[in-house]
Write an enzyme that holds these catalytic residues in place. Structure first.
Site, short mmCIF file in Angstrom:
data_model
loop_
_atom_site.label_atom_id
_atom_site.label_comp_id
_atom_site.label_asym_id
_atom_site.label_seq_id
_atom_site.Cartn_x
_atom_site.Cartn_y
_atom_site.Cartn_z
N HIS A 146 161.83 15.79 47.36
CA HIS A 146 160.44 15.99 47.80
C HIS A 146 159.54 15.81 46.57
O HIS A 146 158.93 16.77 46.08
CB HIS A 146 160.30 17.39 48.40
CG HIS A 146 159.07 17.60 49.21
ND1 HIS A 146 158.15 16.60 49.48
CD2 HIS A 146 158.59 18.71 49.84
CE1 HIS A 146 157.18 17.09 50.24
NE2 HIS A 146 157.41 18.37 50.45
N GLN A 151 155.78 17.07 46.39
CA GLN A 151 155.67 18.51 46.20
C GLN A 151 155.68 18.86 44.72
O GLN A 151 154.92 19.70 44.24
CB GLN A 151 156.84 19.22 46.91
CG GLN A 151 156.78 20.72 46.81
CD GLN A 151 155.56 21.29 47.52
OE1 GLN A 151 155.32 20.96 48.68
NE2 GLN A 151 154.78 22.13 46.84
N ASP A 184 162.60 28.44 47.91
CA ASP A 184 162.30 27.71 49.15
C ASP A 184 163.20 28.28 50.24
O ASP A 184 164.13 29.05 49.96
CB ASP A 184 162.53 26.20 48.94
CG ASP A 184 162.06 25.36 50.12
OD1 ASP A 184 161.29 25.87 50.96
OD2 ASP A 184 162.48 24.19 50.22
N CYS A 243 156.93 25.97 48.01
CA CYS A 243 156.29 24.79 48.61
C CYS A 243 155.65 25.10 49.96
O CYS A 243 154.76 24.39 50.40
CB CYS A 243 157.31 23.66 48.76
SG CYS A 243 158.67 24.05 49.87
N ARG A 253 148.53 19.75 46.56
CA ARG A 253 149.15 18.60 47.24
C ARG A 253 148.09 17.51 47.43
O ARG A 253 148.34 16.33 47.24
CB ARG A 253 149.72 19.00 48.61
CG ARG A 253 150.92 19.94 48.57
CD ARG A 253 152.15 19.28 47.96
NE ARG A 253 152.53 18.06 48.66
CZ ARG A 253 153.24 18.01 49.79
NH1 ARG A 253 153.69 19.13 50.34
NH2 ARG A 253 153.56 16.85 50.35
N1 NVA Z 1 163.13 22.58 52.02
C1 NVA Z 1 162.21 22.32 52.99
C2 NVA Z 1 160.94 21.73 52.48
C3 NVA Z 1 159.86 21.83 53.46
C4 NVA Z 1 158.56 21.35 52.97
C5 NVA Z 1 162.85 21.47 54.06
O1 NVA Z 1 163.16 20.29 53.88
O2 NVA Z 1 163.02 22.03 55.11
N1 CP Z 2 155.43 21.73 51.54
C1 CP Z 2 155.40 20.84 52.54
O1 CP Z 2 155.81 19.68 52.39
O2 CP Z 2 154.89 21.34 53.69
P1 CP Z 2 154.84 20.62 55.11
O3 CP Z 2 156.25 20.62 55.65
O4 CP Z 2 153.93 21.48 55.93
O5 CP Z 2 154.33 19.22 54.95
#
Ligand code: NVA
Ligand code: CP
Length: 320
Positions: free
Chosen positions: A143, A146, A234, A279, A307
């Site tokens: 990501h 982020q 997270d 995040c 962001r």
């Molecule tokens: N770790 C999380 C990030 C969400 C923004 C996911 O992929 O579910």
């Molecule tokens: N942190 C993040 O990417 O959030 P969303 O899943 O809401 O886009």
């Protein structure tokens, strides 16, 4: 005729390991400047310069999103461009068309593509076949957008991140992977406190070592946070895993991660100067307590705001 992908020169933003430190530093500095330049303006007002006037960005989501979707949309409009939201499940590539064919066709309609996908490989295939820039809006593995916001937020609160120590306490997931990339590219120490069964990919750790990065696995979260400038966590189960784990898998994941929860005791051990990052979305009471998330050390709302600014810097770099 379709030109071979290899001859294309589109500036993709796929992952932090694929970009050099000077480019990443410039993007963070640009983001900080852009944020200051429009402070206090209505969110819907344009920036002074409109570097993306006339540009169209496709936003493709195979998974839910709040921050990524809205920050890309608002950011693109502030820069003078336009966006088109596409649910990946409604598109033909969700029903058998190849990602490569999708990329070649979309490249004739839009000036850039942001993809949030369940399969990192789809992002790679898209970038190899697209003749317009492709931006990683989250995959099952990483990501990077982020992390641009996270580095910016850290530096707003604690100054240059180079030489500092950041602690990740929780599952070694996609966001953690991008923290590992960031530690190497922005030259800070990252301590990853996690149980062995949900640790980061060994290849990623080997890459960090080979690049001379300081990424260390620490089993005890209290030992890890000593001297840290930031503590990050997270959700214990990421979106792409939720369907696969089942009830038993979820229970055992929760059991093994309970001692890595970021609570008031862990933040006290880190010290009052340590900031807390997440995040979002958070599972309150699981990976983080309400007291930490809403407490004085938490900078998660600044992080979410950033962001917008950091992605605007990425958009200008990639699309203008
Ligand atoms: N770790 C999380 C990030 C969400 C923004 C996911 O992929 O579910
Ligand atoms: N942190 C993040 O990417 O959030 P969303 O899943 O809401 O886009």
């Amino acid at each position: 005729m379709n030109a071979p992908a290899k001859l294309m020169t589109a500036k993709h933003f796929l992952d932090l390991d694929a970009l050099d430190p000077a480019t990443l530093r410039k993007l963070i500095d640009d983001a900080k400047r852009m944020k200051v330049a429009r402070a206090g303006r209505p969110k819907g007002a344009h920036d002074d310069a409109l570097p993306l006037k006339g540009r169209m960005l496709a936003l493709i989501f195979e998974k839910p999103s709040t921050r990524t979707r809205i920050s890309f949309d608002v950011g693109m409009r502030q820069l003078g461009g336009e966006t088109m939201f596409l649910d990946g499940r409604d598109m033909q590539f969700g029903h058998g068309e190849t990602v490569g064919d999708t990329a070649r066709v979309l490249s004739r309609y839009v000036d850039g593509i942001m993809l949030r996908t369940k399969r990192h490989q789809s992002l790679i295939e898209l970038s190899e076949a697209a003749s317009v820039p492709v931006i990683n809006g989250l995959t099952d593995r990483t990501h990077p957008c982020q992390l641009m916001a996270d580095i910016m937020t850290f530096e707003e609160h604690r100054g240059p991140i180079a030489g500092k120590t950041v602690v990740w306490s929780g599952a070694g997931n996609n966001v953690c992977a991008s923290w590992i990339h960031a530690a190497v590219r922005f030259n800070f120490e990252l301590r990853v406190a996690c149980p062995p069964e949900v640790g980061p990919d060994q290849r990623l750790l080997a890459w960090a070592k080979q690049e001379g990065g300081r990424v260390n696995l620490v089993r005890d979260p209290f030992e890890a946070v000593s001297g840290a400038s930031a503590v990050v966590t997270d959700t214990w189960v990421q979106m792409s895993e939720a369907d696969q784990l089942g009830e038993g898998g979820m229970r055992s994941r929760h059991n093994s991660l309970a001692r890595y929860r970021v609570d008031e005791r862990l933040m006290a051990a880190a010290g009052k100067d340590a900031i807390f990052l997440h995040c979002l979305p958070a599972h309150r009471g699981e990976e983080v307590t309400d007291g930490v998330l809403d407490g004085p050390q938490s900078v998660v709302i600044d992080e979410a705001e950033n962001r917008l600014h950091s992605q605007k810097a990425v958009l200008v770099w990639a699309l203008s």
